[in-house]
Design an enzyme around this catalytic site. Structure first.
Site, PDB file in Angstrom:
ATOM      1  N   HIS A 174       4.259   0.804   5.813  1.00 36.52           N
ATOM      2  CA  HIS A 174       5.409   0.512   4.952  1.00 36.52           C
ATOM      3  C   HIS A 174       5.606   1.539   3.848  1.00 36.52           C
ATOM      4  O   HIS A 174       6.723   1.770   3.393  1.00 36.52           O
ATOM      5  CB  HIS A 174       5.282  -0.906   4.355  1.00 36.52           C
ATOM      6  N   ASP A 175       4.536   2.168   3.400  1.00 41.70           N
ATOM      7  CA  ASP A 175       4.625   3.125   2.294  1.00 41.70           C
ATOM      8  C   ASP A 175       4.516   4.582   2.754  1.00 41.70           C
ATOM      9  O   ASP A 175       4.248   5.455   1.933  1.00 41.70           O
ATOM     10  CB  ASP A 175       3.526   2.847   1.265  1.00 41.70           C
ATOM     11  N   LYS A 235       5.983   7.278   0.665  1.00 45.83           N
ATOM     12  CA  LYS A 235       5.401   7.724  -0.602  1.00 45.83           C
ATOM     13  C   LYS A 235       4.753   9.101  -0.487  1.00 45.83           C
ATOM     14  O   LYS A 235       4.450   9.736  -1.503  1.00 45.83           O
ATOM     15  CB  LYS A 235       4.383   6.701  -1.120  1.00 45.83           C
ATOM     16  N   HIS A 283      11.240   6.465  -1.751  1.00 46.71           N
ATOM     17  CA  HIS A 283      10.180   6.361  -0.744  1.00 46.71           C
ATOM     18  C   HIS A 283      10.543   5.361   0.356  1.00 46.71           C
ATOM     19  O   HIS A 283      10.141   5.526   1.506  1.00 46.71           O
ATOM     20  CB  HIS A 283       8.833   5.994  -1.391  1.00 46.71           C
ATOM     21  N   ASP A 338       2.741  -7.104  -0.137  1.00 44.23           N
ATOM     22  CA  ASP A 338       2.774  -5.878  -0.933  1.00 44.23           C
ATOM     23  C   ASP A 338       2.731  -6.191  -2.428  1.00 44.23           C
ATOM     24  O   ASP A 338       1.973  -5.563  -3.186  1.00 44.23           O
ATOM     25  CB  ASP A 338       4.043  -5.097  -0.589  1.00 44.23           C
TER      26      ASP A 338
END
Length: 450
Positions: A315-316, A319, A344, A397
């Site tokens: 999911h990140d 970033k 992001h 999260d």
């Protein structure tokens, strides 16, 4: 799922590595096109070409692991630092000029001089530390991705130079794996040709032949460079180049992308993300675990839970395109920095969306900062447009973000975290998901911090 080739998946995910290195989109794919033509020109065997192929696509696997340290040592933007450092040819004048320009450009004179003093006094040890971290981590992740040791060693030796003055092990000549020699050469070619044209790239590598580069490989590329079709594909439509790169994967090493392997790939790239900041260490893995537990509690079918956990692990991934000078900032972000962080989510969707079988997952994962009241990002979706799977990832999260240590505060205990989350029910957090999170925590206290 098995209709997707490993090459297609790795090429798509390599775009995440491009943004971590501050490189133009498609850098690793272009390097693969360049490097494979060199390998073919010198007559590498089919097995060696396969090793080369994945060394080229994954050469930057360890790139996130030294980002925070670069920001700490040089007091600078790691993305810009990494991008510009690829122009440095290793000569003392260029190195000094680079250090002076990139150390503390936005801080006060006192802090800048302090940082410069440390770098100029310990420059060799700092360079060794940064490259050793990057190369070692990259090789370890390649092994986790089930690639053979030859690929891991190619990634580990990426920064070695023909004359023995490279890093991390100061290998020289033929002691450097050929796949690493070609990968570094392809990298320098792409950096220069992408911005200044192929004649500049040719001049640059010829100037470094015998120092950085194996002269025979430079000569091989000079021969490749005579082929007009090579440059037409390299500088043409990105989708056409990607298809051409997929076609270059040597046969005889077909890999089945079964469920277990897809899980391993998602976990490995989650580790690439988490390595970018000391404050995100283990974040993707924990969000993946919490998501799986929430999905089970909510009655999500097993196959769908497995799919969703991959989305949580990734999911990140966007970033990787945000500077650590922002991610690790101890104070409040200004407006420009906050917008950079928000991007992001869009990066995540763009990266995962390149993988055909991740199309839905890309949208679900990238929406983890959307809010039920429509005040989230990147699209400002309303509650009716936010699916259960996204609500699950969002809940996991937020829980991990609050219970983990951050640059601006310490970790928050679980009970206090749940109280904080309760205040956001109906606006940011789904009430049913939070209720099931509380249930999961009560049933599995050993899995949760504090």
């Amino acid at each position: 799922m098995q209709s997707l080739k490993l090459a297609e998946l790795m090429a798509a995910l390599s775009h995440a590595l491009d943004i971590t290195e501050g490189q133009p989109e498609g850098h690793c794919v272009r390097c693969c096109w360049i490097g494979m033509h060199i390998g073919q020109k010198i007559g590498l065997s089919n097995d060696d070409l396969w090793t080369l192929y994945y060394t080229l696509l994954l050469k930057d696997l360890g790139c996130s692991s030294n980002a925070a340290r670069i920001c700490e040592l040089y007091v600078t933007d790691d993305l810009q630092f990494k991008r510009d450092f690829k122009w440095v040819d290793g000569s003392l004048p260029q190195v000094l000029r680079f250090v002076l320009r990139h150390t503390g450009p936005a801080v006060g004179l006192r802090d800048r001089l302090k940082a410069l003093g440390g770098i100029l006094s310990h420059g060799d040890a700092i360079a060794q530390e940064l490259i050793h971290t990057r190369c070692t981590r990259g090789a370890d992740i390649a092994r986790q991705l089930r690639f053979p040791e030859a690929v891991a060693q190619g990634i580990h030796a990426l920064d070695e130079h023909w004359n023995g003055q490279g890093r991390p092990d100061h290998l020289a000549g033929s002691a450097i794996p050929v796949q690493a020699r070609i990968a570094l050469l392809a990298q320098v070619i792409d950096v220069h040709q992408a911005s200044q044209g192929h004649q500049t790239a040719l001049a640059e590598i010829k100037a470094r032949a015998g120092s950085w580069f194996d002269p025979n490989l430079v000569a091989a590329f000079e021969a490749v460079a005579q082929e007009e079709a090579f440059w037409q594909v390299l500088s043409g439509v990105p989708a056409t180049l990607e298809r051409a790169v997929y076609a270059l994967e040597p046969g005889g090493h077909e890999v089945t992308l079964d469920e277990d392997y897809l899980d391993d790939i998602a976990e490995a790239f989650g580790q690439v993300v988490d390595a970018k900041s000391p404050f995100t260490a283990g974040h993707s893995a924990r969000v993946g675990l919490y998501t799986a537990l929430l999905g089970e509690s909510l009655g999500v079918p097993e196959a769908r839970r497995r799919w969703l956990k991959r989305g949580a692990l990734l999911h990140d991934v966007g970033k990787l395109g945000v500077s650590n000078s922002i991610l690790d900032k101890p104070g409040k972000l200004d407006e420009a920095e906050w917008h950079a962080v928000q991007r992001h989510a869009s990066y995540t969707e763009a990266i995962l969306g390149r993988v055909r079988i991740f199309d839905e997952l890309a949208r679900v994962s990238a929406a983890h900062h959307e809010r039920l009241d429509g005040k989230g990002y990147p699209r400002g979706l309303l509650a009716k447009d936010i699916c259960l799977e996204t609500r699950i990832i969002t809940t996991a999260d937020i829980f991990d973000a609050i219970t983990a240590e951050r640059p601006y505060r310490g970790a928050v205990p679980v009970d206090q975290t749940l109280a904080i989350m309760q205040d956001s029910v109906g606006t940011a957090i789904d009430a049913t998901c939070l209720a099931h999170l509380q249930r999961v925590i009560a049933q599995n206290p050993e899995l949760f911090p504090g």
